[in-house]
Design an enzyme around this catalytic site. Structure first.
Site, PDB file in Angstrom:
ATOM      1  CE  LYS A   1      -4.095  -2.197   2.706  1.00 40.09           C
ATOM      2  NZ  LYS A   1      -5.131  -2.258   3.655  1.00 40.09           N
ATOM      3  NE  ARG A   2       5.943   0.487   3.099  1.00 35.30           N
ATOM      4  CZ  ARG A   2       5.833  -0.805   4.153  1.00 35.30           C
ATOM      5  NH1 ARG A   2       4.948  -0.869   4.660  1.00 35.30           N
ATOM      6  NH2 ARG A   2       6.457  -1.582   3.677  1.00 35.30           N
TER       7      ARG A   2
END
Length: 491
Positions: A257-258
């Site tokens: 997700k980063r």
């Protein structure tokens, strides 16, 4: 040959990760390539992780990507319910778990959390530390088991896996894989809350729903021997396994997700077209036989061969996705493009009243994602600060001095011109060029530089002037004269 049936069985835990979307896409392509069925099943047995609205996200994602469901929660079918929590209420999983207990392939476990915390731990293939159950409750007598059940003691039901020998299973991508049974933990089938685990429910549901081909990420390879043992314990036919390679970022680390672009909705919000995302994701582990990477969904259905899925990790090349998205935008119907581009254009020009459609026309062939408009179209709203060195052009034979001369000469012509359409401006400027005996570029380069303030612009001088209008055009030309005059005075 039986009709191919594939399924997409996501958990409703948030936005759809591109890895999950690829699983859905490959399952869809495998089914549709052979005229089969694509089934949607919602696996919501992990109630603690379920997020409100996540089921709607799943359905919306499938709709936007064109992956039409043949059977599912909203689409009917003969194998429902298609939501696992509803199947729990019907007692489906507990019934089959008890069947395994009767066969000696599963058993009740009454161990407390405190006891389980003291068990031996090992590191699995993914580097995660897991505990190995010691089969303590397998040896309870029938009488003791019944007393525990009668007293309401919390329990789970575990699979009874052998500790010696090997389990061999076949995957259509990775081939035959052999695993020592000593590595197979007695995984939980039914949790203490009465819900089945993913590992158990997906086997039961895949069989009952007639799924012939199971598509999933290769992180499930290590669990497949336990799935096979369940199929064998029930006497059911094992489906075809297709385990897809890992998707990594450009640094060859697992896409997280980063990264900012790990979910389908992230990509839509960043200005990507759903069709381009589908095309790109299809290539994360598979390549067409020809050199053409731009494929419609129908073309993917015709050409997709799951036997050619790669074992190697697939790199999520963000720049390639942007290029591919640009290809789709450039070929879009203009009206469809304008609907999506208009809000970006309005923001870029600071809400100033001008012909947004003409700006859109100048943008469509130049952008890769819609936010590109914010930078590319900003000059229509506000003339950027620029260096007078932009007036130099070797091919056009222009410099600061010649540009100042041309702008001073053409300013009165443009002040007297009332028709600021592209054609009207071009006629007036062409007449001026012919009268003065200039080359086109000798006049048009300084003019374009003055009205754009850019080394390169979307559109030529007359196209820009038509959009920004007479008053703004003349203001910018006068500013250009002023900037060049300062240089002239200093020289």
């Amino acid at each position: 040959m039986a009709k191919i049936r594939t399924r997409f069985a996501p958990s409703p835990t948030g936005r759809m990760h591109v890895g999950n979307l690829r699983t859905a896409l490959y399952a869809y392509l495998i089914a549709k390539h052979e005229g089969g069925d694509f089934v949607l099943r919602i696996e919501d047995t992990d109630q603690a992780r379920e997020m409100e609205g996540a089921v709607d996200i799943i359905k919306r994602t499938l709709e936007l990507t064109g992956l039409k469901v043949d059977e599912g929660p909203d689409d009917g079918g003969d194998f429902g319910p298609y939501v696992q929590s509803e199947r729990v209420k019907e007692g489906i999983y507990l019934k089959y778990a008890k069947e395994l207990i009767d066969k000696g392939e599963a058993y009740y476990c009454f161990c407390t959390p405190e006891r389980l915390q003291g068990l031996k731990t090992v590191v699995d293939g993914s580097g995660k530390e897991i505990s190995i159950y010691d089969k303590h409750c397998l040896h309870l007598s029938k009488e003791e088991i019944q007393r525990n059940l009668d007293s309401g003691m919390p329990y789970c039901i575990r699979q009874n896996n052998p500790t010696t020998g090997k389990t061999v299973f076949h995957d259509d991508i990775y081939g035959d894989i052999s695993v020592d049974n000593s590595e197979l933990d007695d995984m939980i089938l039914i949790k203490s809350d009465g819900f089945p685990t993913y590992n158990f429910a997906n086997v039961v549901d895949d069989h009952l729903m007639g799924i012939t081909h199971v598509v999933r990420g290769n992180e499930y390879l290590s669990s497949s021997p336990k799935y096979n043992r369940l199929y064998e314990a029930f006497g059911w036919k094992v489906p075809e396994y297709i385990h897809c390679p890992l998707i990594t970022d450009e640094d060859h680390k697992k896409l997280s997700k980063r990264s900012g672009h790990s979910s389908f909705e992230d990509l839509l919000e960043q200005g990507f077209e759903a069709e381009a995302v589908v095309n790109f994701i299809a290539l994360l582990g598979w390549s067409p036989d020809d050199n053409n990477e731009i494929k419609s969904l129908d073309e993917l259905i015709q050409e997709f061969d799951y036997k050619k899925i790669s074992k190697s990790p697939a790199v999520f090349d963000f720049q390639k996705l942007k290029w591919m998205n640009g290809e789709y935008i450039h070929k879009m119907d203009f009206e469809a493009f304008f609907v999506k581009a208009e809000s970006y254009i309005k923001e870029a020009v600071g809400g100033k009243a001008m012909d947004y459609r003409k700006i859109a026309a100048s943008m469509q062939g130049r952008i890769e994602i819609y936010p590109d408009i914010l930078d590319l179209a900003a000059f229509f709203g506000t003339l950027p600060e620029y260096d007078t060195a932009l007036y130099r052009h070797k091919k056009m034979k222009t410099d600061e001095a010649s540009s100042l001369k041309v702008l001073r000469e053409i300013l009165p012509v443009l002040e007297e011109t009332d028709d600021y359409s592209n054609d009207g401006l071009y006629s007036a400027i062409k007449a001026f060029i012919e009268k003065m005996g200039y080359k086109n570029g000798y006049c048009l380069w300084p003019l374009r530089t003055a009205v754009s303030g850019l080394p390169a612009s979307p559109g030529g001088a007359t196209e820009i002037m038509e959009i920004i209008g007479k008053e703004e055009s003349l203001s910018r030309i006068r500013k250009g004269i002023e900037k060049l005059s300062e240089i002239d005075l200093m020289s």
